[in-house]
Design a protein around this motif. Structure first.
Motif, PDB file in Angstrom:
ATOM      1  N   ASP A  18      10.080  16.721  51.602  1.00  0.00           N
ATOM      2  CA  ASP A  18      11.030  16.659  52.720  1.00  0.00           C
ATOM      3  C   ASP A  18      12.474  16.691  52.217  1.00  0.00           C
ATOM      4  O   ASP A  18      13.311  17.413  52.753  1.00  0.00           O
ATOM      5  CB  ASP A  18      10.773  15.395  53.534  1.00  0.00           C
ATOM      6  N   GLN A  19      12.778  15.927  51.184  1.00  0.00           N
ATOM      7  CA  GLN A  19      14.134  15.916  50.634  1.00  0.00           C
ATOM      8  C   GLN A  19      14.514  17.273  50.046  1.00  0.00           C
ATOM      9  O   GLN A  19      15.646  17.730  50.214  1.00  0.00           O
ATOM     10  CB  GLN A  19      14.263  14.825  49.576  1.00  0.00           C
ATOM     11  N   ALA A  20      13.568  17.923  49.379  1.00  0.00           N
ATOM     12  CA  ALA A  20      13.850  19.245  48.800  1.00  0.00           C
ATOM     13  C   ALA A  20      14.135  20.261  49.902  1.00  0.00           C
ATOM     14  O   ALA A  20      15.055  21.091  49.774  1.00  0.00           O
ATOM     15  CB  ALA A  20      12.668  19.696  47.944  1.00  0.00           C
ATOM     16  N   ARG A  21      13.386  20.208  50.998  1.00  0.00           N
ATOM     17  CA  ARG A  21      13.605  21.130  52.117  1.00  0.00           C
ATOM     18  C   ARG A  21      14.973  20.903  52.749  1.00  0.00           C
ATOM     19  O   ARG A  21      15.723  21.841  53.010  1.00  0.00           O
ATOM     20  CB  ARG A  21      12.497  20.950  53.165  1.00  0.00           C
ATOM     21  N   ARG A  22      15.340  19.637  52.965  1.00  0.00           N
ATOM     22  CA  ARG A  22      16.640  19.343  53.575  1.00  0.00           C
ATOM     23  C   ARG A  22      17.794  19.702  52.649  1.00  0.00           C
ATOM     24  O   ARG A  22      18.822  20.213  53.095  1.00  0.00           O
ATOM     25  CB  ARG A  22      16.705  17.868  53.968  1.00  0.00           C
ATOM     26  N   THR A  23      17.631  19.460  51.343  1.00  0.00           N
ATOM     27  CA  THR A  23      18.669  19.823  50.379  1.00  0.00           C
ATOM     28  C   THR A  23      18.868  21.333  50.331  1.00  0.00           C
ATOM     29  O   THR A  23      20.001  21.824  50.320  1.00  0.00           O
ATOM     30  CB  THR A  23      18.300  19.294  48.981  1.00  0.00           C
ATOM     31  N   ARG A  24      17.767  22.077  50.322  1.00  0.00           N
ATOM     32  CA  ARG A  24      17.847  23.540  50.300  1.00  0.00           C
ATOM     33  C   ARG A  24      18.558  24.056  51.550  1.00  0.00           C
ATOM     34  O   ARG A  24      19.430  24.925  51.474  1.00  0.00           O
ATOM     35  CB  ARG A  24      16.438  24.126  50.180  1.00  0.00           C
ATOM     36  N   SER A  25      18.232  23.510  52.706  1.00  0.00           N
ATOM     37  CA  SER A  25      18.870  23.924  53.953  1.00  0.00           C
ATOM     38  C   SER A  25      20.380  23.644  53.911  1.00  0.00           C
ATOM     39  O   SER A  25      21.195  24.487  54.307  1.00  0.00           O
ATOM     40  CB  SER A  25      18.233  23.190  55.123  1.00  0.00           C
ATOM     41  N   TYR A  26      20.758  22.477  53.420  1.00  0.00           N
ATOM     42  CA  TYR A  26      22.177  22.117  53.333  1.00  0.00           C
ATOM     43  C   TYR A  26      22.926  23.051  52.385  1.00  0.00           C
ATOM     44  O   TYR A  26      24.021  23.525  52.695  1.00  0.00           O
ATOM     45  CB  TYR A  26      22.308  20.659  52.868  1.00  0.00           C
ATOM     46  N   LEU A  27      22.341  23.327  51.220  1.00  0.00           N
ATOM     47  CA  LEU A  27      23.003  24.194  50.242  1.00  0.00           C
ATOM     48  C   LEU A  27      23.148  25.624  50.757  1.00  0.00           C
ATOM     49  O   LEU A  27      24.165  26.275  50.500  1.00  0.00           O
ATOM     50  CB  LEU A  27      22.233  24.175  48.925  1.00  0.00           C
ATOM     51  N   ILE A  28      22.174  26.112  51.498  1.00  0.00           N
ATOM     52  CA  ILE A  28      22.280  27.455  52.070  1.00  0.00           C
ATOM     53  C   ILE A  28      23.438  27.506  53.071  1.00  0.00           C
ATOM     54  O   ILE A  28      24.256  28.437  53.043  1.00  0.00           O
ATOM     55  CB  ILE A  28      20.954  27.870  52.730  1.00  0.00           C
ATOM     56  N   GLN A  29      23.550  26.504  53.938  1.00  0.00           N
ATOM     57  CA  GLN A  29      24.628  26.507  54.925  1.00  0.00           C
ATOM     58  C   GLN A  29      26.000  26.333  54.273  1.00  0.00           C
ATOM     59  O   GLN A  29      26.982  26.938  54.712  1.00  0.00           O
ATOM     60  CB  GLN A  29      24.377  25.426  55.968  1.00  0.00           C
ATOM     61  N   MET A  30      26.079  25.536  53.223  1.00  0.00           N
ATOM     62  CA  MET A  30      27.359  25.375  52.534  1.00  0.00           C
ATOM     63  C   MET A  30      27.726  26.651  51.775  1.00  0.00           C
ATOM     64  O   MET A  30      28.916  26.994  51.658  1.00  0.00           O
ATOM     65  CB  MET A  30      27.327  24.182  51.581  1.00  0.00           C
ATOM     66  N   SER A  31      26.740  27.386  51.277  1.00  0.00           N
ATOM     67  CA  SER A  31      27.015  28.676  50.629  1.00  0.00           C
ATOM     68  C   SER A  31      27.568  29.673  51.639  1.00  0.00           C
ATOM     69  O   SER A  31      28.504  30.436  51.335  1.00  0.00           O
ATOM     70  CB  SER A  31      25.748  29.234  49.985  1.00  0.00           C
TER      71      SER A  31
END
Length: 117
Positions: A18-31
């Motif tokens: 769950d944490q990996a999925r949320r981190t990936r989503s956040y990093l994509i949006q910040m990119s």
């Protein structure tokens, strides 16, 4: 014969997944936000203001999505319908063995020899 296996648990996905999925989503949006900022510097006109607006809104939406957490996973909680068991045939009633009956026809029970140590 390939029937779906019913779920017997409503266990959530592991916390690390769950944490990996949320981190990936956040990093994509910040990119995407970084691309919007760079694009706003390079272009002119109404596209610049659209990119600036996206760069302003993206952090808010990224935090909301990342903090949504574990509550958006759903599980099938419908009851499992048991299959009907085949009918059993009734066995004829038998008289108890004569060795266990007393003089009055009542059962004597089972006698066990017991020795205390």
């Amino acid at each position: 014969m390939n029937e779906p296996v019913p779920s017997i648990t409503s266990a959530q996905e592991p916390l690390a997944v769950d944490q990996a999925r949320r981190t990936r989503s956040y990093l994509i949006q910040m990119s995407i936000r970084v691309v919007c900022i760079i694009g706003a510097v390079l272009v002119d006109g109404w596209i610049r203001w659209a990119l600036v607006a996206a760069a302003v809104v993206l952090p808010y939406s990224a935090v909301l999505v990342a903090n949504a957490g574990r509550d958006h996973t759903t599980h099938d909680t419908s009851p499992v319908t048991p299959q009907a068991a085949p009918m059993l045939e009734e066995l004829p009633e038998e008289a108890p063995p004569a060795a266990h009956q007393g003089e009055d026809g009542q059962g004597q029970g089972r006698v066990i020899n017991h020795v205390d140590d």
